[in-house]
Every structure is written in C-alpha cells, then in structure tokens.
Write an enzyme that holds these catalytic residues in place. Structure first.
Site, PDB file in Angstrom:
ATOM      1  N   SER A  29      43.699  35.308  42.501  1.00 56.02           N
ATOM      2  CA  SER A  29      42.847  35.321  41.302  1.00 56.02           C
ATOM      3  C   SER A  29      43.686  35.495  40.037  1.00 56.02           C
ATOM      4  O   SER A  29      43.480  34.811  39.032  1.00 56.02           O
ATOM      5  CB  SER A  29      41.830  36.462  41.395  1.00 56.02           C
ATOM      6  OG  SER A  29      40.939  36.230  42.445  1.00 56.02           O
ATOM      7  N   GLY A 101      37.846  26.440  44.631  1.00 57.45           N
ATOM      8  CA  GLY A 101      36.690  26.702  43.775  1.00 57.45           C
ATOM      9  C   GLY A 101      37.094  27.418  42.497  1.00 57.45           C
ATOM     10  O   GLY A 101      36.543  27.157  41.426  1.00 57.45           O
ATOM     11  N   SER A 174      29.176  36.703  40.596  1.00 59.44           N
ATOM     12  CA  SER A 174      30.252  35.722  40.744  1.00 59.44           C
ATOM     13  C   SER A 174      31.260  35.858  39.621  1.00 59.44           C
ATOM     14  O   SER A 174      30.951  35.596  38.452  1.00 59.44           O
ATOM     15  CB  SER A 174      29.696  34.301  40.775  1.00 59.44           C
ATOM     16  OG  SER A 174      30.761  33.381  40.661  1.00 59.44           O
ATOM     17  N   GLN A 176      33.767  33.969  39.311  1.00 59.74           N
ATOM     18  CA  GLN A 176      34.120  32.615  38.854  1.00 59.74           C
ATOM     19  C   GLN A 176      33.176  32.170  37.744  1.00 59.74           C
ATOM     20  O   GLN A 176      33.607  31.594  36.751  1.00 59.74           O
ATOM     21  CB  GLN A 176      34.084  31.650  40.034  1.00 59.74           C
ATOM     22  CG  GLN A 176      35.188  31.927  41.042  1.00 59.74           C
ATOM     23  CD  GLN A 176      35.146  31.015  42.243  1.00 59.74           C
ATOM     24  OE1 GLN A 176      34.202  30.246  42.425  1.00 59.74           O
ATOM     25  NE2 GLN A 176      36.160  31.095  43.082  1.00 59.74           N
ATOM     26  N   ASP A 326      35.679  38.426  49.848  1.00 59.72           N
ATOM     27  CA  ASP A 326      36.531  37.529  50.647  1.00 59.72           C
ATOM     28  C   ASP A 326      36.994  38.167  51.960  1.00 59.72           C
ATOM     29  O   ASP A 326      37.657  37.513  52.765  1.00 59.72           O
ATOM     30  CB  ASP A 326      37.756  37.102  49.826  1.00 59.72           C
ATOM     31  CG  ASP A 326      37.367  36.172  48.687  1.00 59.72           C
ATOM     32  OD1 ASP A 326      36.307  35.516  48.781  1.00 59.72           O
ATOM     33  OD2 ASP A 326      38.111  36.113  47.691  1.00 59.72           O
ATOM     34  N   LYS A 353      30.993  29.689  50.262  1.00 60.01           N
ATOM     35  CA  LYS A 353      32.452  29.776  50.079  1.00 60.01           C
ATOM     36  C   LYS A 353      33.110  28.493  50.618  1.00 60.01           C
ATOM     37  O   LYS A 353      32.451  27.487  50.766  1.00 60.01           O
ATOM     38  CB  LYS A 353      32.976  31.025  50.790  1.00 60.01           C
ATOM     39  CG  LYS A 353      32.470  32.324  50.172  1.00 60.01           C
ATOM     40  CD  LYS A 353      33.003  32.493  48.769  1.00 60.01           C
ATOM     41  CE  LYS A 353      32.465  33.747  48.120  1.00 60.01           C
ATOM     42  NZ  LYS A 353      32.836  33.832  46.704  1.00 60.01           N
TER      43      LYS A 353
HETATM   44  C1  S3P Z   1      37.337  34.528  42.781  1.00 61.06           C
HETATM   45  C2  S3P Z   1      36.053  35.001  42.869  1.00 61.06           C
HETATM   46  C3  S3P Z   1      35.293  35.027  44.126  1.00 61.06           C
HETATM   47  C4  S3P Z   1      36.174  34.840  45.346  1.00 61.06           C
HETATM   48  C5  S3P Z   1      37.211  33.780  45.177  1.00 61.06           C
HETATM   49  C6  S3P Z   1      38.083  34.050  43.963  1.00 61.06           C
HETATM   50  C7  S3P Z   1      37.999  34.536  41.475  1.00 61.06           C
HETATM   51  O1  S3P Z   1      34.340  33.996  44.111  1.00 61.06           O
HETATM   52  O2  S3P Z   1      35.382  34.557  46.487  1.00 61.06           O
HETATM   53  O3  S3P Z   1      38.041  33.700  46.313  1.00 61.06           O
HETATM   54  O4  S3P Z   1      39.241  34.420  41.402  1.00 61.06           O
HETATM   55  O5  S3P Z   1      37.283  34.685  40.459  1.00 61.06           O
HETATM   56  P1  S3P Z   1      32.911  34.182  43.357  1.00 61.06           P
HETATM   57  O6  S3P Z   1      33.203  34.659  42.019  1.00 61.06           O
HETATM   58  O7  S3P Z   1      32.263  32.856  43.366  1.00 61.06           O
HETATM   59  O8  S3P Z   1      32.170  35.180  44.196  1.00 61.06           O
END
Ligand code: S3P
Length: 447
Positions: A29, A101, A174, A176, A326, A353
């Site tokens: 991240s 993602g 989330s 993300q 995760d 996921k």
């Molecule tokens: C992440 C957020 C998580 C996680 C992903 C990395 C990030 O997803 O599952 O592996 O770096 O912001 P979500 O925010 O969709 O839950």
C-alpha cells in the site's frame, strides 16, 4: 491460468520446524502511494524499501505514462521526478494495471480532476472487479467514466476540466475508494471531505501530510471525517517503506502451524489500521512478541518474534475486519489447525478482492478435508488435530489464496498443491525462496 503467462503449479509438503530470519518485502500500500504522490509532487522523491512486486511495477509504469520520470537506482531504491498537482499528461496508450486494484483505483482518482482522458484495463481477475465504487464519487468531481457493464474494466475516464470539491461518505469500508477521492480532491479547489464509518488503512492521509498537503482528521459520532484542502503544492520527499504486515502474516502463520518453529520477521509495520491479524493471533494464544518497537519514516514498526503455538478458536470481532482485511485467507488456513471453531463475520468485502476469497478459501479448505460453513458475509472453520491435505487447490489468480494454501500444506498430513502460484509475484516475489530458506518444503512441478 495466470494473468498473462503460463500457470505455475506449486506444492507444499509436510515440513520440519521453520527457523531463521524472514525479511519480507516493503509494504504494498505504501509503495503504490509513494510512487503516485511522488509523481504528483514538484521535485524529486527518493524511495527506499519499495516493494518490487508486479502490482507496484504496474503503478510505476503508469506514472511514467502520465509524465513522471520514475527510475530504479538500486534494489528497492527508486527516484521519482514529479509533474506537480494537476500536471499529469494524457497517456498515449491504454494503462494496463495487471492484477492490481490499488493501482487502477488510486490512479483513476489521481487523474480524475485533470483535463485528460485515459483508458484502463487489467487481467482477467481485475476486469471482473467493481469500479463503480470509485467512478461514482469521481463523477461528483465532474469526471466521466465509460466502462463495461457494472462499471467494469476496460474503462475510459475523462477527467473533469473544471472540478468541484466533494463531500463523500464511503458506502463500504475501503481505503482504495477513500484514497481515490482524496487524490482527486488534490486538484479541486476548496475542501474535499471523506467520511468513513469504520477506519480503514490511513497511509494516504499520513503521506499526503508528509508531502505538504493540509489534511485534518476528526473522530466523531458520525465516523472519521477527513478534510483535504485542495490545490496544495506537494514537494518531493524521502520515503522509507516499512516491511509489509500483510506479507509478514504468511511466514508468521506458517511458523504458528509447524511444530518447533521459531522465526524473526524484522521491521514490520504495526500501523494500527493494519495490525488486526496480530491482535487476533495473540488472542488465539500465539507466542508472538513485538520486539524493539520504534518509529520509521512516520510508521510504527517492530520486529516480530514468533514461535510455534497450540492455538485456540476465535470469533473475530467484525469491527476489526478493516484492519486485517487481506489476512482472512491465511487466518482461515491457520484456523483449520487450531482447536475449535473459528468464526469470521462482517467480511463480505472479501467477495470482491482478487478473487471471491470466501468462496476460494471455503472450496480449498473443503478439498483439503476441513469442515467449513459460509454465508454471504461470514466464514466458519472447524479446526482439527491435523489437516488431511492431499488436494490441488484453485487459486483464481489470487496471490493470497496461493500463499495461504502453500503455508497450510507445510502442516498438513499429505501435500497441498496450488494450480497457479504465479500471482504471488504481484505482492511477495521472494515468497518461495524466503519460505524455503526457513525450511519449508515447497516444490515446483518440475523440481
Ligand atoms: C488497499 C486497500 C484494501 C486492500 C488492498 C490494498 C490499499 O482494499 O484489500 O490489498 O492499498 O488501499 P479496499 O480498500 O478495497 O478494502
């Protein structure tokens, strides 16, 4: 089948004690964010400890396509010369985010308030995942998205020429989505506000501040309210990426499963928005000690010392889900070796996921002789003295499913194979070698 290449079957055999030091790679991240914020800054950003997994390399390539200069200077050492907030150039071709993602969602946010157009695609896993959760709030800034049904990739995003700031309450926990909105808010005038009911990983907020943006965070009855003042001048920084607590969870849980194990995993982030798995393991009775706690580059880190432990069942509190989202696959594998029935609730985000992780873990565990029960948003695993194993598990292009079953195979009666271990390279490219060095019997089909 792997994303772009041939499948790589791999097998984990019952192993003797795992011993030694496991230096896991940099946090995924934080690595993505360091590259993206570096690209949105003026001047040079120097990064050490960057995860050189495929997901992060895809972000690096994308940042070049948007005009930043991104160079590798040595192992884990990278330099980014950014273009400044609002300075992204229009990419000349399609941005392929592979399996990642985080890449596509954060980058869509970062470009959504600049007057350019970009088209995004990914592998078979990413192209199934929902993007409406990001393009909906980006539309409030004035961006337009044209994707496949359900907002899926490939998708073209037309950035807003005259963006307006946004106040947005996250409909699901989330990081993300939160990060996409905050990154879009960078090039909008005025204040962009994100409200989250459950705290998710906060690396974007921390790092935005570190690069010079004004970000206020308030904990209220309504949830966490994050306010970003738009159009700051971000300045290049030095970023030291701590080791990834999500990757560390694999050797840590493997050591907890294999009798006689005793390992050290140094320098792992213990950010409270990421450490839910470690609290859970301690509550299950793990001999897990956080040694030498310290602060490195604005993140709390510690050396994890873990010894094999007989574990008991747990009901994981649903409000802990975001801080270990995760880690449910490896926890589900570990729970199969613990005493009693482990219950994981409030985990429906796992269904969107890299694979539907509730389904992938449930089917894989059943194939290995473990009793499970699932609902739309929960998974229950019945622990047993020794997991029979002896199955080949489908990993559905999901690195964490592959690593979870390879760890479980080290402690099961008969070997466990995975149909394709190639996606492990997205987040933990040194997994196989690192586990073997600890004593894990992991083989490829040809070995
Ligand atoms: C992440 C957020 C998580 C996680 C992903 C990395 C990030 O997803 O599952 O592996 O770096 O912001 P979500 O925010 O969709 O839950």
């Amino acid at each position: 089948m792997s994303g772009h290449g041939t499948a790589l079957p791999m097998t984990a055999h019952s192993s003797g004690p795992l011993r030694g030091v496991a230096e896991v790679p940099g946090d995924k991240s934080i690595s993505h964010r360091a590259l993206i914020l570096g690209a949105l800054s003026v001047g040079e950003t120097r990064i050490t400890g960057l995860l050189e997994g495929q997901d992060v390399l895809d972000t690096a390539r994308a940042m070049r396509a948007f005009g930043a200069e991104v160079t590798q200077r040595g192992p884990g050492a990278w330099s980014v010369h950014g273009v400044g907030v609002g300075g992204f150039a229009e990419p000349e071709s399609v941005i392929d985010c592979g399996n990642s993602g985080t890449s596509v969602r954060l980058i869509m946010g970062a470009m959504a308030t600049t007057d350019i157009t970009a088209t995004f695609t990914g592998d078979a896993s990413l192209n199934k995942r929902p993007m409406g959760r990001v393009t909906d709030p980006l539309a409030l800034f004035g961006a337009q998205a044209y994707g496949r049904r359900g907002g899926r990739l490939p998708l073209t995003l037309i950035g807003a020429g005259q963006p307006v700031p946004v106040r947005y309450t996250l409909p699901m926990p989330s990081a993300q989505v939160k990060s996409a909105v905050l990154l879009a808010g960078l090039n909008a005038p005025g204040e962009t506000v994100v409200i989250e009911h459950e705290p998710t990983r906060d690396h974007t907020e921390r790092m935005l501040r570190g690069f010079g943006a004004a970000v206020a965070v308030e904990d209220t009855g309504e949830g966490r309210i994050i306010t970003l003042t738009g159009q700051p001048e971000l300045r290049g920084q030095s970023v030291a990426v701590p080791r990834d607590p999500s990757s560390a969870a694999f050797p840590v849980c493997a050591a907890l499963m294999v009798p006689g194990s005793d390992i050290l995993v140094p320098g792992v982030s213990q950010n409270p928005t990421r450490n839910g798995i470690y609290l859970t393991l301690q509550e299950m009775g793990a001999d897990l000690v956080m040694e030498n706690p310290r602060d490195e580059g604005g993140e709390p880190v510690a050396d994890l010392r873990v010894r094999y432990s007989a574990l008991r069942r747990i009901e994981v509190p649903p409000e802990r889900a975001a801080s270990m989202i995760d880690e449910y696959p490896i926890l589900a594998a570990l729970a199969a070796t613990a005493e009693g029935q482990t219950v994981m609730r409030g985990i429906k985000e796992l269904r969107v996921k890299e694979s539907d992780r509730i389904d992938a873990m449930a089917r894989g565990l059943e194939a290995c002789g473990v009793q499970i029960a699932e609902t739309e948003d929960s998974l229950t695993v019945q622990g047993m003295a020794q997991v029979p194993g002896g199955a080949t598990v489908r990993t559905h292009l999901d690195h964490r499913i592959a690593m979870s079953f390879l760890c479980l195979g080290l402690a099961s009666r008969a070997a466990i194979s995975v149909d394709d271990a190639s996606p492990i390279a997205t987040s933990f490219p040194v997994f196989e070698g690192l586990m073997r060095a600890l004593g894990a019997q992991i083989t490829r089909a040809a070995d």
